[in-house]
Design a protein around this motif. Sequence first.
Motif, PDB file in Angstrom:
ATOM      1  N   PHE A  82      -3.373  -7.019 -30.458  1.00  0.00           N
ATOM      2  CA  PHE A  82      -4.368  -6.324 -31.265  1.00  0.00           C
ATOM      3  C   PHE A  82      -4.187  -6.641 -32.743  1.00  0.00           C
ATOM      4  N   THR A  83      -5.279  -6.684 -33.463  1.00  0.00           N
ATOM      5  CA  THR A  83      -5.243  -6.630 -34.922  1.00  0.00           C
ATOM      6  C   THR A  83      -5.153  -5.151 -35.291  1.00  0.00           C
ATOM      7  N   ALA A  84      -5.012  -4.861 -36.569  1.00  0.00           N
ATOM      8  CA  ALA A  84      -5.001  -3.456 -37.002  1.00  0.00           C
ATOM      9  C   ALA A  84      -6.319  -2.787 -36.608  1.00  0.00           C
ATOM     10  N   LYS A  85      -7.422  -3.519 -36.754  1.00  0.00           N
ATOM     11  CA  LYS A  85      -8.737  -2.999 -36.366  1.00  0.00           C
ATOM     12  C   LYS A  85      -8.783  -2.723 -34.865  1.00  0.00           C
ATOM     13  N   GLY A  86      -8.209  -3.605 -34.072  1.00  0.00           N
ATOM     14  CA  GLY A  86      -8.171  -3.427 -32.619  1.00  0.00           C
ATOM     15  C   GLY A  86      -7.328  -2.226 -32.221  1.00  0.00           C
ATOM     16  N   GLU A  87      -6.193  -2.051 -32.877  1.00  0.00           N
ATOM     17  CA  GLU A  87      -5.324  -0.896 -32.592  1.00  0.00           C
ATOM     18  C   GLU A  87      -6.039   0.410 -32.917  1.00  0.00           C
ATOM     19  N   LYS A  88      -6.737   0.417 -34.047  1.00  0.00           N
ATOM     20  CA  LYS A  88      -7.472   1.625 -34.448  1.00  0.00           C
ATOM     21  C   LYS A  88      -8.559   1.946 -33.426  1.00  0.00           C
ATOM     22  N   LEU A  89      -9.269   0.914 -32.980  1.00  0.00           N
ATOM     23  CA  LEU A  89     -10.314   1.111 -31.967  1.00  0.00           C
ATOM     24  C   LEU A  89      -9.707   1.600 -30.659  1.00  0.00           C
ATOM     25  N   GLN A  90      -8.595   1.035 -30.265  1.00  0.00           N
ATOM     26  CA  GLN A  90      -7.932   1.435 -29.020  1.00  0.00           C
ATOM     27  C   GLN A  90      -7.564   2.912 -29.066  1.00  0.00           C
ATOM     28  N   GLN A  91      -7.115   3.386 -30.196  1.00  0.00           N
ATOM     29  CA  GLN A  91      -6.769   4.805 -30.338  1.00  0.00           C
ATOM     30  C   GLN A  91      -8.008   5.694 -30.238  1.00  0.00           C
ATOM     31  N   LYS A  92      -9.151   5.197 -30.735  1.00  0.00           N
ATOM     32  CA  LYS A  92     -10.394   5.971 -30.657  1.00  0.00           C
ATOM     33  C   LYS A  92     -10.922   6.041 -29.225  1.00  0.00           C
ATOM     34  N   ILE A  93     -10.704   4.985 -28.442  1.00  0.00           N
ATOM     35  CA  ILE A  93     -11.273   4.966 -27.092  1.00  0.00           C
ATOM     36  C   ILE A  93     -10.360   5.584 -26.039  1.00  0.00           C
ATOM     37  N   GLU A  94      -9.117   5.763 -26.362  1.00  0.00           N
ATOM     38  CA  GLU A  94      -8.178   6.358 -25.393  1.00  0.00           C
ATOM     39  C   GLU A  94      -8.668   7.704 -24.865  1.00  0.00           C
ATOM     40  N   PRO A  95      -9.170   8.618 -25.719  1.00  0.00           N
ATOM     41  CA  PRO A  95      -9.692   9.886 -25.187  1.00  0.00           C
ATOM     42  C   PRO A  95     -10.895   9.695 -24.253  1.00  0.00           C
ATOM     43  N   VAL A  96     -11.710   8.682 -24.519  1.00  0.00           N
ATOM     44  CA  VAL A  96     -12.844   8.395 -23.630  1.00  0.00           C
ATOM     45  C   VAL A  96     -12.314   7.958 -22.261  1.00  0.00           C
ATOM     46  N   TRP A  97     -11.283   7.117 -22.260  1.00  0.00           N
ATOM     47  CA  TRP A  97     -10.695   6.677 -20.989  1.00  0.00           C
ATOM     48  C   TRP A  97     -10.154   7.869 -20.203  1.00  0.00           C
ATOM     49  N   GLN A  98      -9.503   8.791 -20.899  1.00  0.00           N
ATOM     50  CA  GLN A  98      -8.968   9.980 -20.220  1.00  0.00           C
ATOM     51  C   GLN A  98     -10.102  10.833 -19.659  1.00  0.00           C
ATOM     52  N   ALA A  99     -11.175  10.994 -20.434  1.00  0.00           N
ATOM     53  CA  ALA A  99     -12.329  11.769 -19.969  1.00  0.00           C
ATOM     54  C   ALA A  99     -13.002  11.068 -18.793  1.00  0.00           C
ATOM     55  N   LEU A 100     -13.082   9.754 -18.858  1.00  0.00           N
ATOM     56  CA  LEU A 100     -13.655   8.975 -17.758  1.00  0.00           C
ATOM     57  C   LEU A 100     -12.850   9.174 -16.476  1.00  0.00           C
ATOM     58  N   GLN A 101     -11.542   9.114 -16.600  1.00  0.00           N
ATOM     59  CA  GLN A 101     -10.667   9.325 -15.440  1.00  0.00           C
ATOM     60  C   GLN A 101     -10.912  10.703 -14.822  1.00  0.00           C
ATOM     61  N   GLN A 102     -10.982  11.725 -15.659  1.00  0.00           N
ATOM     62  CA  GLN A 102     -11.214  13.091 -15.171  1.00  0.00           C
ATOM     63  C   GLN A 102     -12.593  13.226 -14.544  1.00  0.00           C
ATOM     64  N   ALA A 103     -13.608  12.652 -15.182  1.00  0.00           N
ATOM     65  CA  ALA A 103     -14.974  12.739 -14.651  1.00  0.00           C
ATOM     66  C   ALA A 103     -15.082  12.034 -13.306  1.00  0.00           C
ATOM     67  N   MET A 104     -14.428  10.901 -13.166  1.00  0.00           N
ATOM     68  CA  MET A 104     -14.478  10.166 -11.897  1.00  0.00           C
ATOM     69  C   MET A 104     -13.719  10.921 -10.797  1.00  0.00           C
ATOM     70  N   GLU A 105     -12.628  11.553 -11.151  1.00  0.00           N
ATOM     71  CA  GLU A 105     -11.897  12.354 -10.174  1.00  0.00           C
ATOM     72  C   GLU A 105     -12.754  13.539  -9.712  1.00  0.00           C
ATOM     73  N   GLN A 106     -13.477  14.161 -10.646  1.00  0.00           N
ATOM     74  CA  GLN A 106     -14.389  15.253 -10.288  1.00  0.00           C
ATOM     75  C   GLN A 106     -15.498  14.746  -9.367  1.00  0.00           C
ATOM     76  N   LEU A 107     -16.055  13.600  -9.704  1.00  0.00           N
ATOM     77  CA  LEU A 107     -17.110  13.008  -8.884  1.00  0.00           C
ATOM     78  C   LEU A 107     -16.600  12.727  -7.472  1.00  0.00           C
ATOM     79  N   ALA A 108     -15.399  12.200  -7.376  1.00  0.00           N
ATOM     80  CA  ALA A 108     -14.815  11.883  -6.071  1.00  0.00           C
ATOM     81  C   ALA A 108     -14.600  13.141  -5.236  1.00  0.00           C
ATOM     82  N   CYS A 109     -14.379  14.264  -5.878  1.00  0.00           N
ATOM     83  CA  CYS A 109     -14.137  15.513  -5.155  1.00  0.00           C
ATOM     84  C   CYS A 109     -15.436  16.179  -4.686  1.00  0.00           C
TER      85      CYS A 109
END
Length: 164
Positions: free
Chosen positions: A100-127
């Motif tokens: 990552f560049t510094a810009k890439g690292e910053k973006l990765q930190q911003k998207i991490e919560p989306v990934w966590q929410a996606l994981q939770q939403a998909m688990e809910q959908l599967a249930c």
Amino acid sequence: MNFYQSLGFLVFGSRLKRLSDTFLQDVNKVYKAHKIAFDASWFPVFYILSRKKEVSIREIADELGITHSAASQVVTGLQEKGLVKMAVSRKDARAKAISFTAKGEKLQQKIEPVWQALQQAMEQLACEGNKSKQVLQGLTEMETHLQEQSLFSRIETVLASQQA
């Protein structure tokens, strides 16, 4: 029962493609709604880099099961956006390392919560359905069996037996 459902395995690939397209469109809508300049198609490479910090294009290709050329294209696109950089590997001076560049690292930190929410939403959908919970296991089994014998080979075997 709609058209696709009525045809069963005959349109299996089409249904998976439609589902994938819908999934990726919705994920991209989330990024856009939260003003995050990220495309869901970058996820595999971003995820690998978020966990390994530095990888070669060959490692990306091997991990994702794609060609070196395909991995290189994604990395080049990310490089053009200023999100990743390529340098001589610390492990092997003959190889290039992607990080990552510094810009890439910053973006990765911003998207991490989306990934966590996606994981939770998909688990809910599967249930929400009895068989939905088994989708990932079923996909894994199909992928494994296709590695053992391709769909092409399976179709050819059926056609040969019909002609015999």
